[in-house]
Design an enzyme around this catalytic site. Structure first.
Site, PDB file in Angstrom:
ATOM      1  N   GLU A 109       7.896  21.709  42.274  1.00 24.43           N
ATOM      2  CA  GLU A 109       8.552  21.230  43.435  1.00 24.43           C
ATOM      3  C   GLU A 109       8.484  19.736  43.540  1.00 24.43           C
ATOM      4  O   GLU A 109       7.265  19.166  43.598  1.00 24.43           O
ATOM      5  CB  GLU A 109       8.045  21.798  44.697  1.00 24.43           C
ATOM      6  CG  GLU A 109       8.367  23.124  44.616  1.00 24.43           C
ATOM      7  CD  GLU A 109       7.346  24.292  45.658  1.00 24.43           C
ATOM      8  OE1 GLU A 109       6.357  23.745  46.090  1.00 24.43           O
ATOM      9  OE2 GLU A 109       7.482  25.219  45.573  1.00 24.43           O
ATOM     10  N   GLU A 155       8.047  29.658  44.862  1.00 21.99           N
ATOM     11  CA  GLU A 155       7.006  29.608  43.730  1.00 21.99           C
ATOM     12  C   GLU A 155       7.230  30.744  42.884  1.00 21.99           C
ATOM     13  O   GLU A 155       6.944  30.869  41.438  1.00 21.99           O
ATOM     14  CB  GLU A 155       5.542  29.474  44.584  1.00 21.99           C
ATOM     15  CG  GLU A 155       5.076  28.052  44.931  1.00 21.99           C
ATOM     16  CD  GLU A 155       5.679  27.861  46.400  1.00 21.99           C
ATOM     17  OE1 GLU A 155       6.270  28.633  47.030  1.00 21.99           O
ATOM     18  OE2 GLU A 155       5.278  26.756  46.765  1.00 21.99           O
ATOM     19  N   PHE A 194      -0.178  22.962  45.370  1.00 21.89           N
ATOM     20  CA  PHE A 194      -1.847  23.255  45.645  1.00 21.89           C
ATOM     21  C   PHE A 194      -1.779  24.836  45.113  1.00 21.89           C
ATOM     22  O   PHE A 194      -1.073  25.690  45.153  1.00 21.89           O
ATOM     23  CB  PHE A 194      -1.866  23.128  46.959  1.00 21.89           C
ATOM     24  CG  PHE A 194      -1.504  21.753  47.456  1.00 21.89           C
ATOM     25  CD1 PHE A 194      -2.842  20.901  47.723  1.00 21.89           C
ATOM     26  CD2 PHE A 194      -0.383  21.321  48.046  1.00 21.89           C
ATOM     27  CE1 PHE A 194      -2.510  19.706  48.300  1.00 21.89           C
ATOM     28  CE2 PHE A 194      -0.200  19.819  48.454  1.00 21.89           C
ATOM     29  CZ  PHE A 194      -1.316  19.086  48.453  1.00 21.89           C
ATOM     30  N   ASP A 219      -3.444  26.943  46.346  1.00 27.82           N
ATOM     31  CA  ASP A 219      -3.370  27.936  47.299  1.00 27.82           C
ATOM     32  C   ASP A 219      -2.280  28.645  47.341  1.00 27.82           C
ATOM     33  O   ASP A 219      -2.200  29.857  47.802  1.00 27.82           O
ATOM     34  CB  ASP A 219      -3.773  26.987  48.626  1.00 27.82           C
ATOM     35  CG  ASP A 219      -4.924  26.089  48.465  1.00 27.82           C
ATOM     36  OD1 ASP A 219      -5.930  26.163  49.347  1.00 27.82           O
ATOM     37  OD2 ASP A 219      -4.795  25.347  47.810  1.00 27.82           O
ATOM     38  N   PHE A 220      -1.123  28.084  46.711  1.00 22.89           N
ATOM     39  CA  PHE A 220       0.266  28.590  46.822  1.00 22.89           C
ATOM     40  C   PHE A 220       0.064  29.814  45.853  1.00 22.89           C
ATOM     41  O   PHE A 220       1.384  30.384  45.739  1.00 22.89           O
ATOM     42  CB  PHE A 220       1.009  27.393  46.509  1.00 22.89           C
ATOM     43  CG  PHE A 220       1.194  26.526  47.443  1.00 22.89           C
ATOM     44  CD1 PHE A 220       0.612  26.377  48.987  1.00 22.89           C
ATOM     45  CD2 PHE A 220       2.201  25.268  47.175  1.00 22.89           C
ATOM     46  CE1 PHE A 220       0.614  25.205  49.537  1.00 22.89           C
ATOM     47  CE2 PHE A 220       2.096  24.196  47.947  1.00 22.89           C
ATOM     48  CZ  PHE A 220       1.391  24.030  49.209  1.00 22.89           C
ATOM     49  N   HIS A 279      -5.004  24.315  51.963  1.00 23.18           N
ATOM     50  CA  HIS A 279      -4.770  23.297  50.841  1.00 23.18           C
ATOM     51  C   HIS A 279      -5.889  22.849  50.036  1.00 23.18           C
ATOM     52  O   HIS A 279      -6.069  21.630  49.626  1.00 23.18           O
ATOM     53  CB  HIS A 279      -3.889  22.190  51.498  1.00 23.18           C
ATOM     54  CG  HIS A 279      -2.384  22.418  51.805  1.00 23.18           C
ATOM     55  ND1 HIS A 279      -2.104  23.211  52.876  1.00 23.18           N
ATOM     56  CD2 HIS A 279      -1.167  22.028  51.197  1.00 23.18           C
ATOM     57  CE1 HIS A 279      -0.962  23.247  53.021  1.00 23.18           C
ATOM     58  NE2 HIS A 279      -0.433  22.649  51.816  1.00 23.18           N
TER      59      HIS A 279
END
Lengths: 336, 324, 370
Positions: free
Chosen positions: A30, A70, A93, A95-96, A139
């Site tokens: 992204e 993602e 991140f 976290d994703f 994040h």
């Protein structure tokens, strides 16, 4: 020729050099260029923090902006790796991973074994991790321990610019799936980095400083906190040995064990939550393999078992500090 | 219009469908004895889909498959003898006995794997297609998925990505009416899965999955478009499975006699044989010769699978990484 | 007032910022001559002795063993006998009051390495000392797998009365890695080009190991550029070389593989620190280094034999040969290969004699070149 560049520049340089060296290396993610399809600049961002800036123009057609999707593009990177490319997918991140984990741990990680050894999946997934940016619970996590748990993945957490470049080059050349994690707080850190291409092999811990009294195993940003603590402790006459594993999978257990066998005292510093963490993992194998050498119970310095909080006062409490590392070292040193 | 099939192609099509059918019928029988470990999901009844599509593909085209993947494997050229050994968990299997029915893959022939995760293959096939596109080849990727997976986010993401990047991908929704035990009339919010194509900016095509020739025709157009740079297509193949979601499923959710009626009236092999013999393209002798040949091959594969060795203990630790 | 001299923490190598005191080699009250070793200190990378630059008596041991002190910090006081304790205390007090430890930013101050283009090879070098009329400069040439830091304990002491250059050979240090050079003559050609590029018409040459062979090759190719030869554990003077060392060095890709190889270089194996190994690995991991080293090793030392014999190239040149008696890489029996040379074989020493017995080697070279 070594010169001082930042951690962020080191990562950019590794990507640039590998893309120049090998046409099968591509980057996707992204806003890795930023601006695709828009009326303005095409390399508007070069990654959300500018880490990939400039690569879009240098390597036409090989720096691919993706939809915010993602699962789609991480899976595509995995598939492309099966078909001869060496994709570097940026997850922004870590976290994703929550929205694309299947593609990483059920697909990429399993192919080699599940297909009887016949698959090769040389994909790199880069992502930022770590707390300290007031970015709160979604994040700011570390999560390297989660990937380390999964056979088939390799997990890399460089703590300085030199390692960042050499480990990323190794990650790209490696034929297995690699999770490459960059601590946000280290992007601006400067260090000596050779201009030439070079690799840092996986599974080789760095001994950041030598000492005979206490072994501190620290990773990522925590290496620097450990150094700060060790500097203060040296004034009190305590010599700490600091070990940075650099990769948590494979993990250089030999270097850790050799050190603990000499010092008899171990503090593990890990920015992530404590349960099923690198801290607990390292503590457990040391207890199992070097119990006889231990002169004090192992101490873990970790975040508490809570999500990363937003408010500055709370986040500062959450992150392990040099002071807490010092306390833990004093505790193992003074144990009777 | 796809060019009409010559005799060789017709023989190949029938042989492939017959191989899939006999393979699945035999696994069905053997599974009931308890000798085959794990889960198996049979493709019997759906043969025209895998065959009609894969006949357009070459070794450098990739397919991503599903947990119901035996038919796709055979149609893409994976050796059925190795597959049988794999299903029996033997060292001689396609994946050395380490994948099993749900994970048969053979990248050498462009088979990216059956997949135990519903919807798992969509993103992957975008990747193989991207690699081909970046290298300037004209190879395509085909993602087989079911009506169940048609509701997965991965499939939506993959369709969007394929359209955004204009990738040479054909999304094949094999709608057999049931996601496990749940009817697609309940779980899919639109009447046809193909209706979703417009949401991703690609053509959506519906085809009768019992009719090999209809599948072959529709797939040919979609694959040609993809090879020529025209981007992805969503092809919905309406068909049915003869057996349960997995072996052992009593299918009490289905209408009484539903499967029996399909077998008697719509079976793809039966329709194929009737059409080619009535048109004089093949003879019954041609058909029966293939039937005999395939039966022998499948019987032999089972004899071999049964007597083949189990993976040795050292295989436990092998092949996790290329280097570690 | 009698002279009072401070002994301070040395700076060995460009990156050294602090050092640890290991032990005092002289007691308070001992008489000291220039070049004598007074105290052993240890940097991150290496341990070594601080040598006296003056004569006098050791009057104070200010730094204590195990203390870690910044570069430039006060270690002790050497003074003439007549100096009073009060004067010495005053000097110490003033030093400590005025001493500002270098900050990390100061690491960039002081002498810096430079680069110069020789053909398509970019050569890194370090020049210390001033050009002095009537004193030809000295050029230091390291050995196989080494770099200009091999002269860490020699470069600065030798530069007190003349300009001294040390360079990184092709494929080594920070000089261009991809060169394809596989002969002493090929290396000599680049070094001669370097001498021309930095304006060295004629110089004293000192070479260690393969660097000694390069010195000889220069003397053969361009005798008028060579004032004298100081050859330390030099290649080119005999057949034998430790093939296992060469091959092991080229092949080593990890700390565990490299450590026993490097240990063969030293008489005191504890000098092979983790940091030394890490630095060597960092070098070996640079793109092109492994193949450059393999090419060189194949050309010069294949099968444990030296391909080039160059003793005759020293004819007519003043030559000093220094060897460690227990050299495990090139045998010390080669020391006598050059007729008429001044030969010094040092008992108990190994291949890296210029590092391990720096004081004596510096003295020998200093006296030899004058």
């Amino acid at each position: 020729m070594a010169r001082k560049i930042t951690y962020q520049q080191a990562i950019n340089e590794a990507l640039d050099q590998e893309m120049s060296r090998d046409p099968s290396v591509i980057i996707m993610g992204e806003d890795v260029a930023g601006g695709e399809g828009s009326p303005g600049e095409n390399d508007a961002w070069g990654g959300v923090l500018g880490v990939t800036k400039g690569l879009y123009a240098k390597h036409p057609g090989r720096v691919l902006d993706t939809p915010i999707s993602e699962s789609g593009y991480v899976g595509a990177a995995v598939g492309a790796a099966c078909n001869g490319l060496r994709p570097v997918a940026e997850l922004m991140f870590i976290d994703f991973m929550g929205v694309c984990f299947d593609q990483i741990f059920n697909q990429a990680a399993k192919f080699k074994y599940m297909f009887g050894g016949k698959a090769k999946t040389p994909v790199v997934i880069r992502a930022m991790y770590g707390a300290g940016f007031r970015a709160a619970a979604q994040h700011s996590q570390c999560l390297y321990n989660v990937f380390t748990h999964i056979p088939g993945l390799k997990v890399v957490i460089p703590s300085n610019p030199y390692d960042a470049k050499g480990l990323l080059i190794q990650s790209i050349r490696d034929n297995d799936p690699v999770i490459f994690l960059e601590h946000k707080a280290l992007y601006t850190m400067e260090g000596d980095v050779p201009a030439e291409s070079y690799i840092v092999p996986f599974g080789e811990a760095a001994v950041v400083q030598e000492g005979d009294d206490v072994t501190i195993v620290a990773m990522g940003r925590m290496v620097h906190y450990a150094k700060e603590a060790a500097g203060n402790l040296r004034k009190k006459g305590i010599q700490c040995e600091i070990i940075d594993p650099r990769t948590t999978s494979p993990l250089d257990t030999d270097t850790i064990l050799e050190s603990v066998e000499r010092t008899g005292r171990l503090v593990v510093v890990d920015e992530s939550n404590p349960r099923c963490s690198m801290a607990s993992d390292i503590s457990s194998f040391v207890a199992q393999e070097a119990f006889g050498a231990l002169k004090a119970p192992i101490q873990m310095v970790t975040a508490p078992h809570v999500p990363v909080p937003f408010a500055a006062s709370l986040e500062d409490l959450y992150i392990p500090s040099p002071a807490r590392i010092e306390e833990a070292v004093m505790k193992v040193k003074e144990y009777r | 219009m796809t060019s009409p099939l010559n005799r060789e192609a017709l023989l190949q099509a029938y042989r492939t469908m017959r191989t899939i059918r006999d393979f699945e019928e035999r696994v069905h029988v053997d599974f009931a004895t308890g000798e085959i470990p794990g889960f198996v999901h049979l493709y019997a009844g759906e043969e025209a889909s895998a065959t009609g599509i894969c006949m357009h593909l070459n070794r450098n085209d990739y397919i991503a498959s599903t947990h119901r993947g035996h038919g796709h494997c055979i149609a893409k050229g994976v050796d059925p003898v190795g597959m049988m050994a794999e299903i029996w968990g033997k060292a001689t299997g396609t994946c050395k006995g380490k994948g099993g029915s749900m994970h048969i893959a053979d990248l050498e022939v462009g088979m990216l794997g059956a997949n135990g995760i519903v919807g798992g293959g969509g993103p992957l096939i975008c990747g193989t297609a991207l690699a081909s596109k970046i290298r300037g080849e004209n190879n395509v990727g085909v993602c087989f998925f079911g009506d169940g997976a048609s509701n997965q986010g991965t499939i939506f993401e993959a369709m969007n990505l394929a359209s955004v990047w204009k990738l040479p991908v054909i999304f094949v929704a094999e709608n057999n009416g049931y996601a496990e035990a749940t009817s697609s009339t309940f779980s899919v919010a639109v009447e046809n899965i193909a209706d979703r194509a417009s949401a991703f900016g690609m053509p959506g095509v519906i085809v009768d999955g019992f009719d090999f020739f209809a599948v072959y025709e529709a797939a040919g157009e979609a694959i040609k478009r993809a090879r020529e740079g025209g981007g992805p297509t969503l092809l919905e193949v309406k068909l049915s499975r003869y057996y349960g979601h997995f072996e052992g499923d009593q299918q009490t959710y289905r209408a009484p006699g539903e499967v029996q009626k399909l077998r008697e009236t719509k079976d793809c092999l039966m329709q194929f044989a009737k059409r080619v013999t009535s048109r004089g393209e093949l003879t019954m002798a041609d058909i029966e010769a293939i039937d005999r040949e395939v039966k022998t091959m499948i019987d032999d594969s089972v004899v071999k699978a049964k007597s083949d060795p189990l993976p040795p203990p050292e295989a436990l630790m092998a092949d996790v990484y290329i280097s570690y | 007032m009698s002279a009072i001299h401070t002994v301070t923490m040395p700076k060995w190598g460009l990156s050294m910022q602090e050092g640890k005191v290991n032990l005092w080699l002289k007691e308070v009250g001992d008489t000291i001559d220039p070049g004598e070793e007074i105290i052993e200190v240890e940097s991150e990378k290496i341990s070594g002795a601080v040598e006296a630059s003056v004569s006098g008596v050791l009057r104070r041991q200010v730094a204590q063993p195990d203390e870690v002190l910044p570069v430039g910090a006060l270690l002790g006081i050497v003074a003439e006998k007549g100096a009073s304790d009060a004067d010495i205390d005053a000097v110490i007090a003033r030093f400590q009051a005025e001493f500002v430890p270098p900050s990390a930013d100061d690491a960039d101050s002081g002498p810096q390495t430079q680069t110069v283009k020789v053909g398509n090879v970019e050569v890194r070098y370090l020049k210390l000392g001033e050009d002095v009329a009537g004193k030809d400069p000295l050029l230091l040439i390291h050995g196989f797998g080494g770099d200009l830091n091999n002269w860490l304990f020699n470069h600065s002491p030798l530069s007190e009365s003349r300009a001294v250059y040390a360079l990184d050979l092709p494929g080594h240090g920070s000089t261009t890695k991809v060169t394809g050079v596989a002969s002493l003559d090929g290396l000599a050609e680049v070094v001669i080009g370097f001498m021309d590029a930095v304006g060295l018409e004629c110089a004293h040459l000192a070479g260690h190991s393969m660097g000694g062979g390069v010195c000889l090759a220069i003397a053969k190719r361009a005798p008028n550029k060579v004032k004298s030869l100081s050859l330390i554990a030099s290649a080119g003077l005999g057949n034998e070389i430790n093939g296992a060392y060469i091959d092991g060095f080229v092949a080593a890709a990890s700390r565990n593989a490299l450590k026993p190889v490097l240990a063969q270089l030293y008489s005191d194996e504890s000098l092979v620190t983790r940091s030394m190994i890490d630095d060597m690995l960092k070098f070996k991991r640079l793109e092109g280094v492994d193949s450059a080293l393999a090419t060189l090793a194949g050309g010069l030392f294949a099968g444990g034999r030296q391909a080039e014999q160059l003793a005759s190239a020293a004819a007519g040149k003043p030559t000093l040969v220094i060897w460690g008696e227990n050299d495990r890489v090139i045998p010390s029996s080669h020391a006598t290969a050059i007729p008429g040379a001044t030969v010094k074989v040092m008992p108990g020493q190994g291949h890296m004699v210029q590092l391990e017995a720096a004081g004596e080697v510096n003295k020998l070279i200093g006296e030899f070149i004058g």
